[in-house]
Scaffold this motif. Structure first.
Motif, PDB file in Angstrom:
ATOM      1  N   GLU A 216     -13.631  -0.201  11.803  1.00 52.75           N
ATOM      2  CA  GLU A 216     -14.131  -0.696  10.517  1.00 52.75           C
ATOM      3  C   GLU A 216     -13.028  -1.461   9.778  1.00 52.75           C
ATOM      4  O   GLU A 216     -13.266  -2.507   9.178  1.00 52.75           O
ATOM      5  CB  GLU A 216     -14.633   0.477   9.674  1.00 52.75           C
ATOM      6  N   LEU A 217     -11.807  -0.932   9.842  1.00 54.95           N
ATOM      7  CA  LEU A 217     -10.661  -1.601   9.213  1.00 54.95           C
ATOM      8  C   LEU A 217     -10.452  -2.985   9.822  1.00 54.95           C
ATOM      9  O   LEU A 217     -10.256  -3.974   9.112  1.00 54.95           O
ATOM     10  CB  LEU A 217      -9.404  -0.741   9.383  1.00 54.95           C
ATOM     11  N   GLN A 218     -10.505  -3.070  11.153  1.00 56.34           N
ATOM     12  CA  GLN A 218     -10.302  -4.349  11.831  1.00 56.34           C
ATOM     13  C   GLN A 218     -11.368  -5.371  11.452  1.00 56.34           C
ATOM     14  O   GLN A 218     -11.068  -6.550  11.269  1.00 56.34           O
ATOM     15  CB  GLN A 218     -10.269  -4.139  13.353  1.00 56.34           C
ATOM     16  N   LYS A 219     -12.611  -4.912  11.298  1.00 55.43           N
ATOM     17  CA  LYS A 219     -13.696  -5.820  10.878  1.00 55.43           C
ATOM     18  C   LYS A 219     -13.405  -6.402   9.496  1.00 55.43           C
ATOM     19  O   LYS A 219     -13.599  -7.588   9.249  1.00 55.43           O
ATOM     20  CB  LYS A 219     -15.032  -5.064  10.846  1.00 55.43           C
ATOM     21  N   LYS A 220     -12.952  -5.538   8.586  1.00 56.82           N
ATOM     22  CA  LYS A 220     -12.638  -5.988   7.227  1.00 56.82           C
ATOM     23  C   LYS A 220     -11.483  -7.000   7.251  1.00 56.82           C
ATOM     24  O   LYS A 220     -11.499  -7.992   6.515  1.00 56.82           O
ATOM     25  CB  LYS A 220     -12.267  -4.798   6.345  1.00 56.82           C
ATOM     26  N   LEU A 221     -10.479  -6.741   8.078  1.00 56.29           N
ATOM     27  CA  LEU A 221      -9.332  -7.649   8.182  1.00 56.29           C
ATOM     28  C   LEU A 221      -9.760  -9.004   8.745  1.00 56.29           C
ATOM     29  O   LEU A 221      -9.356 -10.054   8.241  1.00 56.29           O
ATOM     30  CB  LEU A 221      -8.255  -7.038   9.078  1.00 56.29           C
ATOM     31  N   ASP A 222     -10.582  -8.973   9.791  1.00 57.56           N
ATOM     32  CA  ASP A 222     -11.043 -10.220  10.416  1.00 57.56           C
ATOM     33  C   ASP A 222     -11.833 -11.064   9.427  1.00 57.56           C
ATOM     34  O   ASP A 222     -11.681 -12.290   9.378  1.00 57.56           O
ATOM     35  CB  ASP A 222     -11.901  -9.910  11.651  1.00 57.56           C
ATOM     36  N   LEU A 223     -12.656 -10.401   8.626  1.00 56.37           N
ATOM     37  CA  LEU A 223     -13.444 -11.113   7.615  1.00 56.37           C
ATOM     38  C   LEU A 223     -12.532 -11.739   6.555  1.00 56.37           C
ATOM     39  O   LEU A 223     -12.726 -12.897   6.153  1.00 56.37           O
ATOM     40  CB  LEU A 223     -14.434 -10.150   6.961  1.00 56.37           C
ATOM     41  N   ALA A 224     -11.518 -10.983   6.136  1.00 53.65           N
ATOM     42  CA  ALA A 224     -10.572 -11.489   5.130  1.00 53.65           C
ATOM     43  C   ALA A 224      -9.831 -12.722   5.645  1.00 53.65           C
ATOM     44  O   ALA A 224      -9.664 -13.709   4.916  1.00 53.65           O
ATOM     45  CB  ALA A 224      -9.577 -10.393   4.744  1.00 53.65           C
ATOM     46  N   ILE A 225      -9.402 -12.679   6.903  1.00 54.56           N
ATOM     47  CA  ILE A 225      -8.677 -13.824   7.497  1.00 54.56           C
ATOM     48  C   ILE A 225      -9.605 -15.015   7.668  1.00 54.56           C
ATOM     49  O   ILE A 225      -9.221 -16.164   7.426  1.00 54.56           O
ATOM     50  CB  ILE A 225      -8.043 -13.413   8.853  1.00 54.56           C
ATOM     51  N   GLU A 226     -10.833 -14.744   8.066  1.00 57.11           N
ATOM     52  CA  GLU A 226     -11.814 -15.822   8.237  1.00 57.11           C
ATOM     53  C   GLU A 226     -12.031 -16.563   6.910  1.00 57.11           C
ATOM     54  O   GLU A 226     -12.028 -17.795   6.866  1.00 57.11           O
ATOM     55  CB  GLU A 226     -13.138 -15.194   8.706  1.00 57.11           C
ATOM     56  N   GLU A 227     -12.185 -15.809   5.833  1.00 54.39           N
ATOM     57  CA  GLU A 227     -12.396 -16.420   4.513  1.00 54.39           C
ATOM     58  C   GLU A 227     -11.155 -17.177   4.047  1.00 54.39           C
ATOM     59  O   GLU A 227     -11.245 -18.258   3.473  1.00 54.39           O
ATOM     60  CB  GLU A 227     -12.777 -15.341   3.492  1.00 54.39           C
ATOM     61  N   PHE A 228      -9.975 -16.599   4.311  1.00 56.07           N
ATOM     62  CA  PHE A 228      -8.709 -17.222   3.906  1.00 56.07           C
ATOM     63  C   PHE A 228      -8.497 -18.547   4.644  1.00 56.07           C
ATOM     64  O   PHE A 228      -8.172 -19.564   4.020  1.00 56.07           O
ATOM     65  CB  PHE A 228      -7.564 -16.248   4.189  1.00 56.07           C
TER      66      PHE A 228
ATOM     67  N   GLY B  86       0.843  -1.195   0.000  1.00 55.99           N
ATOM     68  CA  GLY B  86       0.000   0.000   0.000  1.00 55.99           C
ATOM     69  C   GLY B  86       0.871   1.235   0.000  1.00 55.99           C
ATOM     70  O   GLY B  86       2.075   1.161   0.261  1.00 55.99           O
ATOM     71  N   LEU B  87       0.268   2.354  -0.289  1.00 58.66           N
ATOM     72  CA  LEU B  87       1.011   3.610  -0.342  1.00 58.66           C
ATOM     73  C   LEU B  87       1.323   4.125   1.058  1.00 58.66           C
ATOM     74  O   LEU B  87       0.760   3.661   2.050  1.00 58.66           O
ATOM     75  CB  LEU B  87       0.206   4.651  -1.132  1.00 58.66           C
ATOM     76  N   ASN B  88       2.220   5.095   1.120  1.00 60.45           N
ATOM     77  CA  ASN B  88       2.634   5.694   2.387  1.00 60.45           C
ATOM     78  C   ASN B  88       1.422   6.228   3.159  1.00 60.45           C
ATOM     79  O   ASN B  88       0.559   6.890   2.593  1.00 60.45           O
ATOM     80  CB  ASN B  88       3.615   6.841   2.068  1.00 60.45           C
ATOM     81  N   CYS B  89       1.361   5.892   4.454  1.00 59.42           N
ATOM     82  CA  CYS B  89       0.304   6.372   5.363  1.00 59.42           C
ATOM     83  C   CYS B  89      -1.082   5.801   5.035  1.00 59.42           C
ATOM     84  O   CYS B  89      -2.099   6.405   5.386  1.00 59.42           O
ATOM     85  CB  CYS B  89       0.233   7.896   5.386  1.00 59.42           C
ATOM     86  N   SER B  90      -1.136   4.650   4.378  1.00 57.53           N
ATOM     87  CA  SER B  90      -2.437   4.047   4.065  1.00 57.53           C
ATOM     88  C   SER B  90      -3.016   3.295   5.263  1.00 57.53           C
ATOM     89  O   SER B  90      -4.205   2.967   5.277  1.00 57.53           O
ATOM     90  CB  SER B  90      -2.329   3.117   2.857  1.00 57.53           C
ATOM     91  N   GLY B  91      -2.183   3.003   6.265  1.00 52.20           N
ATOM     92  CA  GLY B  91      -2.666   2.314   7.466  1.00 52.20           C
ATOM     93  C   GLY B  91      -2.058   0.942   7.678  1.00 52.20           C
ATOM     94  O   GLY B  91      -2.551   0.141   8.475  1.00 52.20           O
ATOM     95  N   LYS B  92      -0.953   0.655   6.995  1.00 60.01           N
ATOM     96  CA  LYS B  92      -0.332  -0.680   7.093  1.00 60.01           C
ATOM     97  C   LYS B  92       0.141  -0.977   8.517  1.00 60.01           C
ATOM     98  O   LYS B  92       0.010  -2.103   8.987  1.00 60.01           O
ATOM     99  CB  LYS B  92       0.829  -0.805   6.089  1.00 60.01           C
ATOM    100  N   THR B  93       0.668   0.031   9.204  1.00 57.27           N
ATOM    101  CA  THR B  93       1.143  -0.181  10.584  1.00 57.27           C
ATOM    102  C   THR B  93      -0.018  -0.528  11.503  1.00 57.27           C
ATOM    103  O   THR B  93       0.109  -1.386  12.383  1.00 57.27           O
ATOM    104  CB  THR B  93       1.880   1.078  11.098  1.00 57.27           C
ATOM    105  N   THR B  94      -1.167   0.107  11.302  1.00 61.46           N
ATOM    106  CA  THR B  94      -2.366  -0.210  12.081  1.00 61.46           C
ATOM    107  C   THR B  94      -2.767  -1.663  11.844  1.00 61.46           C
ATOM    108  O   THR B  94      -3.165  -2.373  12.774  1.00 61.46           O
ATOM    109  CB  THR B  94      -3.523   0.733  11.684  1.00 61.46           C
ATOM    110  N   VAL B  95      -2.656  -2.111  10.605  1.00 64.75           N
ATOM    111  CA  VAL B  95      -2.976  -3.501  10.258  1.00 64.75           C
ATOM    112  C   VAL B  95      -2.009  -4.455  10.954  1.00 64.75           C
ATOM    113  O   VAL B  95      -2.427  -5.446  11.565  1.00 64.75           O
ATOM    114  CB  VAL B  95      -2.938  -3.711   8.725  1.00 64.75           C
ATOM    115  N   VAL B  96      -0.723  -4.149  10.881  1.00 62.59           N
ATOM    116  CA  VAL B  96       0.294  -4.986  11.541  1.00 62.59           C
ATOM    117  C   VAL B  96      -0.015  -5.104  13.036  1.00 62.59           C
ATOM    118  O   VAL B  96      -0.005  -6.195  13.606  1.00 62.59           O
ATOM    119  CB  VAL B  96       1.715  -4.404  11.330  1.00 62.59           C
ATOM    120  N   ASN B  97      -0.318  -3.963  13.677  1.00 65.72           N
ATOM    121  CA  ASN B  97      -0.596  -3.970  15.118  1.00 65.72           C
ATOM    122  C   ASN B  97      -1.825  -4.803  15.456  1.00 65.72           C
ATOM    123  O   ASN B  97      -1.860  -5.487  16.482  1.00 65.72           O
ATOM    124  CB  ASN B  97      -0.760  -2.539  15.638  1.00 65.72           C
ATOM    125  N   HIS B  98      -2.825  -4.776  14.587  1.00 67.90           N
ATOM    126  CA  HIS B  98      -4.032  -5.582  14.814  1.00 67.90           C
ATOM    127  C   HIS B  98      -3.686  -7.072  14.804  1.00 67.90           C
ATOM    128  O   HIS B  98      -4.100  -7.820  15.699  1.00 67.90           O
ATOM    129  CB  HIS B  98      -5.075  -5.267  13.739  1.00 67.90           C
TER     130      HIS B  98
END
Length: 197
Positions: A175-187, A8-20
């Motif tokens: 909202e981001l965390q919900k989307k991530l959890d759904l993606a992992i659940e499907e994966f 993703g581009l700079n400041c898109s929220g990747k660090t927030t995703v990593v922390n989750h």
């Protein structure tokens, strides 16, 4: 064990995703940039965005485009605790391909976010050269990074094409965390179905 890769581009929220993943899912966390930071420390050079980009490109030129991803997998395989890993800073298609071709399942996520939001985040971080950058300068710098065609430079657009899914981060952390959890659940559901067949 499986890998979740982020681009993703700079400041898109990747660090927030990593922390989750790290804090709420008990993932191990590594960035391909960690491999460059190690290199910079060994050379006693400042760890700046510019140096990370320059030395990253140099390592790719000297050891191949996928060197950082190869180093990450070697590092993970030496760890005694076998857990899932989230990998940040994948910026070259060859790096993504190393994970795709590895023996480990791999989910590659592109984190997207409108440029105006990312610019505000860049200013609020107050990191070195970003502290007083104008919106136009921010956009120009990003355009240069996006459109590099040199084999050993970052190739973000081609890397984004390899992503399995895109998650748009524009409505807050929850909202981001919900989307991530759904993606992992499907994966993980797909992985289980594959194992059962």
């Amino acid at each position: 064990m499986y890998f979740v890769g982020l681009c993703g581009l700079n400041c898109s929220g990747k660090t927030t995703v990593v922390n989750h993943f790290k804090d709420n899912k008990d993932f191990g966390a590594l960035s391909l940039s960690d491999m460059i930071r190690e290199e910079l420390r060994s050379r006693n050079q400042e760890i700046s965005r510019n140096n990370l980009r320059t030395v990253g490109n140099e390592l790719r030129e000297n050891y191949g485009s996928a060197v950082l991803a190869e180093r990450v997998i070697k590092y993970v395989e030496k760890q005694t605790e076998k857990k899932n890993w989230v990998i940040d800073s994948i910026r070259h298609p060859s790096e993504a391909q190393v994970f795709i071709d590895s023996k480990y399942p791999f989910l590659f996520i592109k984190i997207d976010c409108p440029i105006e939001q990312r610019y505000k985040r860049a200013l609020s971080r107050k990191r070195g050269e970003e502290e007083s950058i104008s919106f136009e300068e921010f956009k120009e710098k990003e355009d240069r990074e996006l459109h590099s065609e040199k084999e050993y430079s970052q190739q973000l657009l081609k890397t984004f094409e390899k992503a399995n899914i895109t998650i748009v981060n524009e409505a807050g952390v929850e909202e981001l965390q919900k989307k991530l959890d759904l993606a992992i659940e499907e994966f993980t559901k797909k992985l289980k179905n594959k194992d059962n067949n």
